[in-house]
Scaffold this motif. Structure first.
Motif, PDB file in Angstrom:
ATOM      1  N   LYS A 111     -17.521   6.458   8.513  1.00 12.29           N
ATOM      2  CA  LYS A 111     -17.137   6.283   7.117  1.00 12.29           C
ATOM      3  C   LYS A 111     -16.211   5.066   7.003  1.00 12.29           C
ATOM      4  N   ILE A 112     -16.290   4.384   5.851  1.00 14.25           N
ATOM      5  CA  ILE A 112     -15.480   3.187   5.655  1.00 14.25           C
ATOM      6  C   ILE A 112     -14.818   3.219   4.294  1.00 14.25           C
ATOM      7  N   ALA A 113     -13.560   2.770   4.237  1.00  5.18           N
ATOM      8  CA  ALA A 113     -12.823   2.644   2.981  1.00  5.18           C
ATOM      9  C   ALA A 113     -12.421   1.180   2.802  1.00  5.18           C
ATOM     10  N   ILE A 114     -12.528   0.685   1.586  1.00 13.90           N
ATOM     11  CA  ILE A 114     -12.226  -0.711   1.272  1.00 13.90           C
ATOM     12  C   ILE A 114     -11.200  -0.733   0.155  1.00 13.90           C
ATOM     13  N   VAL A 115     -10.090  -1.430   0.384  1.00 12.94           N
ATOM     14  CA  VAL A 115      -9.004  -1.513  -0.593  1.00 12.94           C
ATOM     15  C   VAL A 115      -8.930  -2.941  -1.124  1.00 12.94           C
ATOM     16  N   GLY A 116      -8.967  -3.070  -2.447  1.00 12.36           N
ATOM     17  CA  GLY A 116      -8.925  -4.379  -3.086  1.00 12.36           C
ATOM     18  C   GLY A 116      -7.508  -4.821  -3.406  1.00 12.36           C
ATOM     19  N   ILE A 132       3.142   5.609  -5.071  1.00  9.95           N
ATOM     20  CA  ILE A 132       1.798   5.038  -5.191  1.00  9.95           C
ATOM     21  C   ILE A 132       1.169   4.911  -3.812  1.00  9.95           C
ATOM     22  N   ALA A 133       1.931   4.349  -2.861  1.00  5.18           N
ATOM     23  CA  ALA A 133       1.419   4.177  -1.498  1.00  5.18           C
ATOM     24  C   ALA A 133       1.044   5.514  -0.870  1.00  5.18           C
ATOM     25  N   LYS A 134       1.843   6.550  -1.127  1.00  9.21           N
ATOM     26  CA  LYS A 134       1.564   7.875  -0.566  1.00  9.21           C
ATOM     27  C   LYS A 134       0.235   8.417  -1.080  1.00  9.21           C
ATOM     28  N   LYS A 135       0.016   8.327  -2.385  1.00 11.32           N
ATOM     29  CA  LYS A 135      -1.227   8.824  -2.980  1.00 11.32           C
ATOM     30  C   LYS A 135      -2.436   8.062  -2.454  1.00 11.32           C
ATOM     31  N   VAL A 136      -2.311   6.742  -2.376  1.00 14.51           N
ATOM     32  CA  VAL A 136      -3.422   5.918  -1.884  1.00 14.51           C
ATOM     33  C   VAL A 136      -3.706   6.242  -0.423  1.00 14.51           C
ATOM     34  N   PHE A 137      -2.649   6.352   0.388  1.00 15.51           N
ATOM     35  CA  PHE A 137      -2.834   6.600   1.814  1.00 15.51           C
ATOM     36  C   PHE A 137      -3.464   7.967   2.060  1.00 15.51           C
ATOM     37  N   GLY A 185      -8.367   9.320   7.335  1.00 16.13           N
ATOM     38  CA  GLY A 185      -9.501  10.016   7.925  1.00 16.13           C
ATOM     39  C   GLY A 185     -10.773   9.212   7.979  1.00 16.13           C
ATOM     40  N   TYR A 186     -10.764   7.999   7.458  1.00 17.34           N
ATOM     41  CA  TYR A 186     -11.948   7.135   7.535  1.00 17.34           C
ATOM     42  C   TYR A 186     -12.005   6.452   8.900  1.00 17.34           C
ATOM     43  N   ASP A 187     -13.206   6.196   9.375  1.00 19.01           N
ATOM     44  CA  ASP A 187     -13.369   5.557  10.689  1.00 19.01           C
ATOM     45  C   ASP A 187     -12.981   4.085  10.652  1.00 19.01           C
ATOM     46  N   PHE A 188     -13.335   3.417   9.563  1.00 18.00           N
ATOM     47  CA  PHE A 188     -13.039   1.993   9.410  1.00 18.00           C
ATOM     48  C   PHE A 188     -12.356   1.746   8.076  1.00 18.00           C
ATOM     49  N   GLY A 189     -11.461   0.774   8.068  1.00 11.80           N
ATOM     50  CA  GLY A 189     -10.766   0.403   6.838  1.00 11.80           C
ATOM     51  C   GLY A 189     -10.698  -1.108   6.695  1.00 11.80           C
ATOM     52  N   ILE A 190     -10.951  -1.581   5.489  1.00 16.24           N
ATOM     53  CA  ILE A 190     -10.888  -3.020   5.205  1.00 16.24           C
ATOM     54  C   ILE A 190      -9.918  -3.238   4.056  1.00 16.24           C
ATOM     55  N   ILE A 191      -8.983  -4.158   4.265  1.00 17.39           N
ATOM     56  CA  ILE A 191      -8.027  -4.534   3.230  1.00 17.39           C
ATOM     57  C   ILE A 191      -8.350  -5.962   2.798  1.00 17.39           C
ATOM     58  N   LEU A 192      -8.617  -6.156   1.526  1.00 13.95           N
ATOM     59  CA  LEU A 192      -8.880  -7.487   0.986  1.00 13.95           C
ATOM     60  C   LEU A 192      -7.546  -8.064   0.530  1.00 13.95           C
ATOM     61  N   GLU A 193      -7.091  -9.117   1.208  1.00 16.40           N
ATOM     62  CA  GLU A 193      -5.756  -9.657   0.937  1.00 16.40           C
ATOM     63  C   GLU A 193      -5.828 -11.125   0.532  1.00 16.40           C
ATOM     64  N   ARG A 194      -4.849 -11.526  -0.245  1.00 15.23           N
ATOM     65  CA  ARG A 194      -4.673 -12.920  -0.645  1.00 15.23           C
ATOM     66  C   ARG A 194      -3.535 -13.524   0.169  1.00 15.23           C
ATOM     67  N   ARG A 195      -3.721 -14.756   0.610  1.00 13.69           N
ATOM     68  CA  ARG A 195      -2.631 -15.419   1.329  1.00 13.69           C
ATOM     69  C   ARG A 195      -1.408 -15.544   0.436  1.00 13.69           C
ATOM     70  N   TRP A 209      -2.865   5.939  12.438  1.00 10.26           N
ATOM     71  CA  TRP A 209      -3.441   7.259  12.176  1.00 10.26           C
ATOM     72  C   TRP A 209      -4.932   7.308  12.487  1.00 10.26           C
ATOM     73  N   GLY A 210      -5.412   6.379  13.311  1.00  7.88           N
ATOM     74  CA  GLY A 210      -6.744   6.512  13.876  1.00  7.88           C
ATOM     75  C   GLY A 210      -7.867   5.763  13.186  1.00  7.88           C
ATOM     76  N   THR A 211      -7.581   4.997  12.139  1.00  2.00           N
ATOM     77  CA  THR A 211      -8.610   4.202  11.469  1.00  2.00           C
ATOM     78  C   THR A 211      -8.613   2.791  12.034  1.00  2.00           C
ATOM     79  N   LYS A 212      -9.796   2.267  12.319  1.00  2.64           N
ATOM     80  CA  LYS A 212      -9.921   0.874  12.768  1.00  2.64           C
ATOM     81  C   LYS A 212      -9.824  -0.030  11.540  1.00  2.64           C
ATOM     82  N   ALA A 213      -8.644  -0.611  11.340  1.00  3.31           N
ATOM     83  CA  ALA A 213      -8.353  -1.335  10.108  1.00  3.31           C
ATOM     84  C   ALA A 213      -8.335  -2.843  10.344  1.00  3.31           C
ATOM     85  N   PHE A 214      -8.820  -3.571   9.340  1.00  3.18           N
ATOM     86  CA  PHE A 214      -8.886  -5.036   9.387  1.00  3.18           C
ATOM     87  C   PHE A 214      -8.475  -5.589   8.026  1.00  3.18           C
ATOM     88  N   SER A 215      -7.775  -6.703   8.038  1.00  3.18           N
ATOM     89  CA  SER A 215      -7.460  -7.406   6.795  1.00  3.18           C
ATOM     90  C   SER A 215      -8.340  -8.644   6.698  1.00  3.18           C
TER      91      SER A 215
END
Length: 276
Positions: free
Chosen positions: A105-110, A184-189, A194-204, A255-261
Motif C-alpha cells: 500500500k502507498i500513501a502520497i502527501v501533497g 493537525i500533524a497527529k491526525k494526518v499521521f 501502516g502504509y508500506d510506502f510513503g511519498i511526500i511532495l515537497e517544494r524547495r 514507524w516502518g514505512t519506506k518514505a521518500f521526499s
C-alpha cells in the motif's frame, strides 16, 4: 435525504443509492428537479463512496450494486477544525482500493505549505489519473492521496500556518493535545500510518530552479535501493540534522514505512508539460 449515502458524478450524471433500494442511475437534464430514471450503467462512470456507507453493513458486505469497470474511491475526512471567522479547515484524502489485499500500500502527501503550488498540482493530477485514466485491475494495492493539508496558508499565499507561523512538516508525529499544527500533524499521521510506502511532495525552501529529485535522510531506516527505482537523475542522500527528527519522512520511516521526499523547484506557476 436517504438518497445521499453514495454519490457518483460524471459530467451531468448523478447516481444515488438509498438504504432501501438497489442502485439507480439518474440522468440529470437541466436541473436537479428534472430527474429521469434510466436503466443504463455506463462503464466509464466514476463512483465516489462517501464515509457514510460504513454505517450500512448491507452495502459493505454486498458489492453487487457496483457495475463492472467502475473505479471505487473512498473520500476520507482526515480532520476538521472549526473556525470562528471563516469556513472550517477540512483535510480530505482519496483512497483507491486495490484489487489484491496482499499487495503493498502507498500513501502520497501533497502540499503541507502554503506556497507549495507544484506539489498541490501534482497530487491533484494523480487523483485525476487514478479516477479517470487507469483500469481498476491495474490498482493492486491501496493508494491514498492527500492533495493538500494547509489550506488556510494556500489561500493567502503564506508558507507556514498563518496564525502562529509554524511549519506542519516540523510537527510530526504530532500531539493531540498540543498546538494547532501539532494536532493537525497527529491526525494526518494517524491516517497514513501502516502504509508500506510513503511519498511526500515537497517544494524547495529556497528560490532555486532544479529538476525534480529524491531527498532521503541518512536515518538508518532509509531505502536507497527503492529511491533509485523512481528513475530520477539525482538522489540527495544527506546527513540528518537534529531538527529533521520531527519531519514526516523521518517519522514515517521510524514507524516502518519506506518514505521518500520528491523535491520540486519553488516556482509558483505550473508548466503542465514539465509537471507531467
Amino acid at each position: 435525504s436517504r438518497y445521499t449515502y453514495v454519490s457518483a458524478v460524471c459530467d451531468k450524471t448523478l447516481t444515488f443509492v438509498s438504504q432501501f433500494s438497489k442502485l439507480t442511475l439518474w440522468s440529470w437534464a437541466q436541473s436537479p428537479l428534472s430527474l429521469k430514471n434510466t436503466p443504463v450503467y455506463p462503464d466509464w462512470m466514476f463512483c465516489i463512496v462517501t464515509k457514510e456507507i460504513s454505517e450500512y453493513p448491507s452495502l459493505n458486505s454486498n458489492k453487487s450494486w457496483i457495475p463492472d469497470g467502475w473505479i471505487i474511491v473512498e473520500k476520507i475526512e482526515i480532520l476538521r477544525i472549526e473556525s470562528l471567522s471563516r469556513a472550517p479547515l477540512v483535510v480530505e484524502g482519496y483512497l483507491f482500493k486495490g484489487t489484491n489485499p496482499k499487495s503493498p500500500k502507498i500513501a502520497i502527501v501533497g502540499a503541507m505549505e502554503g506556497d507549495s503550488i507544484l506539489p498541490l498540482y501534482c497530487a491533484s493530477t494523480m487523483v485525476d489519473f487514478f479516477k479517470n485514466k487507469i483500469d481498476k485491475e491495474k490498482i493492486e494495492g491501496d493508494v491514498l492521496i492527500i492533495p493538500s493539508i494547509n489550506h488556510y496558508a494556500l489561500n493567502i499565499g503564506k508558507r507556514f500556518w498563518p496564525l502562529d507561523n509554524t511549519d506542519i512538516n516540523m510537527m510530526f508525529p504530532g500531539y493531540e493535545l498540543g498546538e494547532t499544527t501539532q494536532r493537525i500533524a497527529k491526525k494526518v499521521f494517524d491516517a497514513i500510518s501502516g502504509y508500506d510506502f510513503g511519498i511526500i511532495l515537497e517544494r524547495r525552501p529556497d528560490p532555486a530552479t532544479c529538476l525534480p529529485y529524491i531527498k532521503l535522510f541518512k536515518s538508518g531506516y532509509e531505502d536507497l535501493i527503492g529511491a533509485k527505482k523512481f528513475g530520477f537523475k539525482m538522489i540527495h542522500h544527506r546527513t540528518m540534522k537534529s531538527i529533521d527528527t520531527v519531519t514526516l519522512q523521518y517519522n514515517w520511516q521510524l514507524w516502518g514505512t519506506k518514505a521518500f521526499s520528491i523535491m520540486c523547484p519553488s516556482d509558483n506557476q505550473v508548466d503542465k508539460k514539465i509537471a507531467s
